[in-house]
Design an enzyme around this catalytic site. Sequence first.
Site, short mmCIF file in Angstrom:
data_model
loop_
_atom_site.label_atom_id
_atom_site.label_comp_id
_atom_site.label_asym_id
_atom_site.label_seq_id
_atom_site.Cartn_x
_atom_site.Cartn_y
_atom_site.Cartn_z
N TYR A 75 37.83 46.92 49.06
CA TYR A 75 37.91 46.40 47.69
C TYR A 75 37.02 47.17 46.73
O TYR A 75 37.40 47.45 45.59
CB TYR A 75 37.62 44.90 47.66
CG TYR A 75 38.77 44.11 48.24
CD1 TYR A 75 39.09 44.22 49.59
CD2 TYR A 75 39.59 43.32 47.45
CE1 TYR A 75 40.16 43.54 50.13
CE2 TYR A 75 40.67 42.63 47.99
CZ TYR A 75 40.95 42.75 49.33
OH TYR A 75 42.02 42.09 49.87
N HIS A 94 49.25 43.66 45.25
CA HIS A 94 48.97 42.59 44.27
C HIS A 94 48.97 43.12 42.83
O HIS A 94 48.17 42.69 42.00
CB HIS A 94 47.61 41.93 44.56
CG HIS A 94 47.53 41.25 45.89
ND1 HIS A 94 47.81 39.91 46.06
CD2 HIS A 94 47.23 41.72 47.12
CE1 HIS A 94 47.66 39.58 47.33
NE2 HIS A 94 47.31 40.66 48.01
N ASN A 122 44.93 34.07 49.92
CA ASN A 122 46.37 34.06 49.73
C ASN A 122 46.88 32.62 49.75
O ASN A 122 46.12 31.69 50.06
CB ASN A 122 47.07 34.83 50.86
CG ASN A 122 47.08 36.34 50.63
OD1 ASN A 122 46.85 36.81 49.52
ND2 ASN A 122 47.35 37.09 51.68
FE1 HDE Z 1 43.83 42.54 49.94
N1 HDE Z 1 43.57 44.18 48.78
N2 HDE Z 1 43.68 43.69 51.59
N3 HDE Z 1 44.25 40.95 51.15
N4 HDE Z 1 44.04 41.39 48.35
C1 HDE Z 1 43.59 44.19 47.44
O1 HDE Z 1 42.03 45.27 46.06
C2 HDE Z 1 43.18 44.94 51.62
C3 HDE Z 1 44.32 40.94 52.51
C4 HDE Z 1 44.16 40.04 48.32
O2 HDE Z 1 43.95 39.62 42.02
C5 HDE Z 1 43.16 45.51 46.85
O3 HDE Z 1 41.44 45.13 43.89
C6 HDE Z 1 43.06 45.39 52.98
C7 HDE Z 1 44.29 39.61 53.02
C8 HDE Z 1 44.32 39.58 46.96
O4 HDE Z 1 42.87 41.51 41.84
C9 HDE Z 1 42.80 46.33 48.10
C10 HDE Z 1 43.53 44.38 53.75
C11 HDE Z 1 44.22 38.80 51.91
C12 HDE Z 1 44.25 40.73 46.18
C13 HDE Z 1 43.11 45.36 49.22
C14 HDE Z 1 43.91 43.30 52.88
C15 HDE Z 1 44.20 39.66 50.76
C16 HDE Z 1 44.06 41.84 47.07
C17 HDE Z 1 44.14 46.13 45.91
C18 HDE Z 1 43.70 44.34 55.26
C19 HDE Z 1 44.18 37.28 51.87
C20 HDE Z 1 44.40 40.82 44.68
C21 HDE Z 1 43.57 45.94 44.52
C22 HDE Z 1 42.50 44.28 55.97
C23 HDE Z 1 43.05 36.71 52.55
C24 HDE Z 1 43.10 40.61 43.98
C25 HDE Z 1 42.25 45.41 44.74
C26 HDE Z 1 43.32 40.58 42.48
C27 HDE Z 1 43.92 43.16 46.65
C28 HDE Z 1 42.88 45.68 50.50
C29 HDE Z 1 44.48 42.09 53.36
C30 HDE Z 1 44.16 39.12 49.43
C31 HDE Z 1 43.53 47.65 48.26
C32 HDE Z 1 42.54 46.74 53.41
C33 HDE Z 1 44.31 39.18 54.49
C34 HDE Z 1 44.51 38.16 46.50
O5 HDE Z 1 41.45 46.67 48.12
#
Ligand code: HDE
Length: 684
Positions: A357, A71, A144
Amino acid sequence: MDDVELDKGGAPHQTTADGYDPLTTQQGVPVGDDQNHLKAGARGPMLVEDFHFREKIFHFDHERIPERVVHARGYGMRGYFELTDDLSNVTDAKVLTEVGTKTPAFMRLSTVAGSAGSPDLVRDVRGFAVKLYTSQGNWDLVGNNIPVFFIQDAIKFPDLIHSVKPAPDRGFPQAQSAHDNFWDFVSLTPESMHMVMWHVSDRTIPRSFRFMEGFGVHTFRLLKGDQSTFVKFHWKPKLGMQSVLWNEAVKINGADPDYHRRDIWNAIETGDYPEWELGVQLFDQEFADSFAFDVLDPTKIIPEEEVPVRIIGRLVLDENVDNFFAETEQVAFCTQNVVRGIGFTNDPLLQGRNFSYLDTQLKRLGGPNFTHIPVNAPKCPFANFQQDGHMAMCNPSGRANYEPNSWGTDEGGPRENPENGYKHHPQEVSGEAVKLRPESFADHYSQARQFYISQTEVEQGHMQDALAFELSKVERADIRERVVAHLRNIDEGLAESVADALGMDLPDAIEPLVEPDRSLDASDALSILKNGPDSFAGRTLGILVSEGVDADLVTSLQSRIKDVGGSCKVVALTVAGVRLSDDGELEADEKIEGGPSVLFDAVAVIVTSDGAEQMADVPEARDFVSDAVSHKKFIAFTDGAEKLFEAAGLDANTIKGCFAVSDAESLDAFVEQLKELRAWSRGG
Ligand code: HDE
């Protein structure tokens, strides 16, 4: 000693001779020369004494922080959430029980795979992250624009993301899923098949951030005392859903890589505030036990037909940020940020996210005090004994930095509050420590099929084309075959059409873990076209004009579009615009090369026959009409425009959805038709 009055600073420095505030160093020292560094003689070497040069370059060298690992490309806006329906029978969260309260909000919308500079309209999931600064602390709903995910266990997230990101040896492709590694991974991960169907649908090429849905994805809990109710969160765009065609997306990325961020920035600047309704699906343990799938499985939805979405509030974005870096780049969302009355379930993806996160912010923002940055700090009072660390902005004051202590309520600092503090759901926990996937997560195809059959024929065609395109970029035939072998478990027609487009024989179907349930009903809520808008509000008409065109026609078209809540952009051969029939000047928003028809929802070709003749020699003008035709846009054209169409090999008079306009009546008919957005019945 006499009292000495200290100068506390803050008094304005002397302004420059021409009235500007003085440029100063970070130490507040006014700078005398910002054009040259200090040298030993005009042509001599630099002198280290130049503290201004050293500070300026030092700071510049450190301007970048690591981009988000996923993202990375995103856009943030401020706004508010207003509750319209009271959930006090199921939750203690004030943000969900105090009807009419406006809670300040920050939202960041993003793509997943691309780096920060990648174009907006790549085929990708969009992040939909909302931070609500509630009176009980910050609540982040980090979702999402697709309600399911590729994987069932957070431990596979690095693999999924590595597979879609540029290959490690060559460093490309950027922001694409159309390559071997992505399709290799998903085809070896059958649980991804439901999400793959969403991924190849039009959901991943939205027309605008303003026209897409958002989802919390996981099942969460609403908590009232010890009582728990399951909840799934939905965001519904006020303007309805809309996507572009793949061929448009490819061209938009070249014409305007910032298409989505520009769109939402402009909407807010012009007061056309983007808005979503917040909806909830509420259900209890009894429903969860009877539902065909495990509600903890993030690759499954609960169809709206089974549990209706109850609208409980609205999110309005009414302010752009003052500074992109300060807010959009530094905002730190965290799934763990919940308030009293909202809790987690054991969804194995959510559990993993709750670790990730917080951890990622330490790397990205450099220390534990990122919560002190204004965009991240709560807007309600906060107090604790956490102290020090990099960039500490609000250390506890007073003598006590521990508790219990004997310093009393004046000096002793804050204390826990058993009555009003956050309460975790007292769920019973037992079981052996195992690394196991539950059997209830084993059905990978039934809902993938349900999604496919819920689409209109037009949308199904787009999915077939998307799969054929993506797989045509996959070099290894065995990977292409493996994907098609999965498709056979979803829909035979889909598998056949993709195999056909790829010029391959149908492979045997993959052996499913459990037999897919082919009896699930279609769900209309899953289709974009079945939930399209019923007006042109929020959309843009591109008007191609030439010298001397009928002033009345142009202005009455513009005012009709304004009346239905849309906007117009004028495109001409020069950016200076054209002189109209009444000698008035009409300025252009775009020169033809910068304003291709892919940037607009519909177009009008308002030209004289001389103008059309002149444009017939301009390739971009020919593309303007031929693209609008092949993208099935509604087109208004004047008598005389035919020559331009002819030069593009088209006859405007015989094409469905093309409107000859000359007077009020014909303009009305055209604008009425725009409600439907596209002429899907046009062939080709
Ligand atoms: Fe994320 N995801 N994600 N994700 N995600 C990040 O956090 C992660 C997942 C989502 O505008 C990171 O600050 C793991 C699902 C958004 O700043 C990180 C898993 C969904 C954003 C991270 C998922 C999301 C992130 C990278 C699997 C929808 C952007 C930067 C278990 C429900 C937030 C940060 C923004 C961002 C980890 C799966 C949505 C690396 C480990 C499912 C919208 O922490």
